[in-house]
Design a protein around this motif. Structure first.
Motif, PDB file in Angstrom:
ATOM      1  N   SER A  92       0.829  -1.219   0.000  1.00  0.00           N
ATOM      2  CA  SER A  92       0.000   0.000   0.000  1.00  0.00           C
ATOM      3  C   SER A  92       0.858   1.260   0.000  1.00  0.00           C
ATOM      4  CB  SER A  92      -0.919   0.018   1.222  1.00  0.00           C
ATOM      5  OG  SER A  92      -1.648  -1.179   1.306  1.00  0.00           O
ATOM      6  N   THR A  93       2.000   1.233   0.692  1.00  0.00           N
ATOM      7  CA  THR A  93       2.810   2.443   0.841  1.00  0.00           C
ATOM      8  C   THR A  93       4.153   2.355   0.117  1.00  0.00           C
ATOM      9  OG1 THR A  93       3.632   1.612   2.970  1.00  0.00           O
ATOM     10  CG2 THR A  93       1.737   3.074   3.043  1.00  0.00           C
ATOM     11  N   SER A 126       3.972   3.116   8.158  1.00  0.00           N
ATOM     12  CA  SER A 126       4.474   3.481   6.828  1.00  0.00           C
ATOM     13  C   SER A 126       3.555   4.479   6.116  1.00  0.00           C
ATOM     14  CB  SER A 126       4.664   2.234   5.966  1.00  0.00           C
ATOM     15  OG  SER A 126       3.453   1.541   5.796  1.00  0.00           O
ATOM     16  N   PHE A 127       2.299   4.573   6.544  1.00  0.00           N
ATOM     17  CA  PHE A 127       1.374   5.501   5.864  1.00  0.00           C
ATOM     18  C   PHE A 127       1.795   6.960   6.047  1.00  0.00           C
ATOM     19  CE2 PHE A 127      -0.990   1.642   5.567  1.00  0.00           C
ATOM     20  CZ  PHE A 127      -1.807   1.784   4.453  1.00  0.00           C
ATOM     21  N   TYR A 132       0.993   8.740   2.783  1.00  0.00           N
ATOM     22  CA  TYR A 132      -0.287   8.146   2.383  1.00  0.00           C
ATOM     23  C   TYR A 132      -1.286   8.237   3.531  1.00  0.00           C
ATOM     24  CZ  TYR A 132       2.176   6.100  -1.614  1.00  0.00           C
ATOM     25  OH  TYR A 132       2.890   5.911  -2.758  1.00  0.00           O
ATOM     26  N   THR A 134      -4.413   6.433   5.714  1.00  0.00           N
ATOM     27  CA  THR A 134      -5.024   5.130   6.021  1.00  0.00           C
ATOM     28  C   THR A 134      -6.482   5.081   5.544  1.00  0.00           C
ATOM     29  OG1 THR A 134      -5.463   5.979   8.232  1.00  0.00           O
ATOM     30  CG2 THR A 134      -3.554   4.542   7.979  1.00  0.00           C
TER      31      THR A 134
END
Length: 353
Positions: A92-93, A126-127, A132, A134
């Motif tokens: 995702s990240t 990591s978001f 990024y 969530t």
């Protein structure tokens, strides 16, 4: 590939590189010491004849691996046969182009042994770290997986999405040694994740950390059905099982030796998640009972658990996490040796029939 399949399921180990204090001595390794131990464990696993070695990704000071591919590149230089995978890459990240190019480079370094196990991650550091939100948790993963699969299939890619700049006839280099870089999706506990893995036609790695493994059977069925519905050949839909393990001469010895470390492990993992719960010996005994998914016991007990799950899932791969809770390296080395010499031959024979 056929000869390999007849040899039974693949067996390997993985690490998340947690840095916990040893509950017996109170000593904690530095990140440097932990990384050196992981490389040594991979060398032992390769020499012992295990099939796969995995390294996880976490962006926290109590873990030593934020960049699995760098560790795996070091491991590639001192191993010969063992396959090298992330467990998992937090897709995702991560930028899918960078991720693919890194692992394609690892594939060149290792002469065709690289794989990517992509997941959404158990933690969310990591978001914010990479900018990024969530709120886009699912959408990011879906989009990044779509792009990653296109990168594995094409040397030049034209693509557009919502979260990263568009690509127009972009050259994706280098190309790996393997015709297609193997991609897996890590699935924890949602049917949607199992269906997604099937729809994409990639491998599904089930994280089964406790409880009765039967509750995961519907996920495997959903995965295979979704894959077939999406037009993927059944034989390309591979299932892996990952889980915590500790092996000793007898099951009682394994439980006695592992309990302090396992209780310690869940103690600090729960604290990381804002929970103060501790694992009692009774809780542990229940978790380690014969009909559960925790692979703690004598070689015979662990063999029985793996084969019970094989009857349920018909999976192609089993990965054990041996090095958790601040254990001394000698415990981990002993576990690798017993897995490779006393468990793997029986499991391969039984699943290769």
């Amino acid at each position: 590939m056929a000869a390999k399949e007849n040899a039974g399921i693949e067996i390997g180990i993985y690490t998340l590189a947690d840095i916990g204090p040893d509950p017996i001595t109170g000593n904690a390794l530095t990140a440097k010491e932990r990384v050196k131990e992981i490389i040594q464990a991979a060398k032992l696993a390769d020499e012992a004849g295990l099939d796969v070695f995995g390294v996880g990704e976490h962006h926290r000071l109590d873990y030593a691996s934020s960049s699995p591919v760098v560790l795996l590149a070091a491991i590639a230089q001192i191993t010969k046969q063992i396959r090298l995978t992330s467990t998992t890459s937090v897709l995702s990240t991560l930028d899918p182009v960078r991720l693919f190019e890194d692992f394609a480079t690892l594939d060149l370094l290792s002469d065709g042994r690289a794989e990517i196990l992509a997941g959404r991650g158990a933690f969310i550091e990591s978001f914010p770290l990479f900018g990024y939100s969530t709120n886009d948790y699912d959408e990011l993963f879906e989009e990044h997986m779509d792009l990653l699969l296109q990168l594995t299939q094409n040397e030049t890619v034209t693509w557009s999405g919502k979260f990263r700049p568009s690509l127009w006839n972009a050259e994706i280099a280098p190309r790996p040694v393997q015709e297609t870089l193997p991609i897996w999706i890590g699935v924890g506990g949602t049917p949607e994740s199992a269906v997604r893995a099937g729809r994409f036609g990639v491998g599904m790695a089930l994280a089964i950390l406790g409880g009765n493994p039967r509750r995961f059977k519907p996920f495997v069925d959903l995965y295979r059905q979704a894959g077939i519905d999406a037009g993927h050949a059944p034989e390309t839909l591979k299932v892996g099982v990952t889980g915590h393990a500790y092996i000793a001469k007898t099951t009682q010895q394994a439980k006695n030796e592992f309990y302090p470390y396992y209780s310690n492990y869940w103690g600090y993992v729960n604290r990381q998640r804002g929970m103060g719960t501790r694992m009692s010996r009774d809780d542990f005994e229940h978790m380690a009972s014969p009909d559960t998914a925790l692979f703690v016991g004598s070689p015979q007990q662990v063999v029985e658990k793996i084969l019970t799950q094989y009857e349920l899932f018909g999976h192609q791969r089993f990965l054990a996490q041996l090095d958790i809770g601040g254990q001394p390296f000698k415990n981990v080395a002993k576990g690798i040796e017993m897995l490779a010499t006393e468990i793997a031959p029986i499991v391969r024979r039984e699943t290769g029939k």
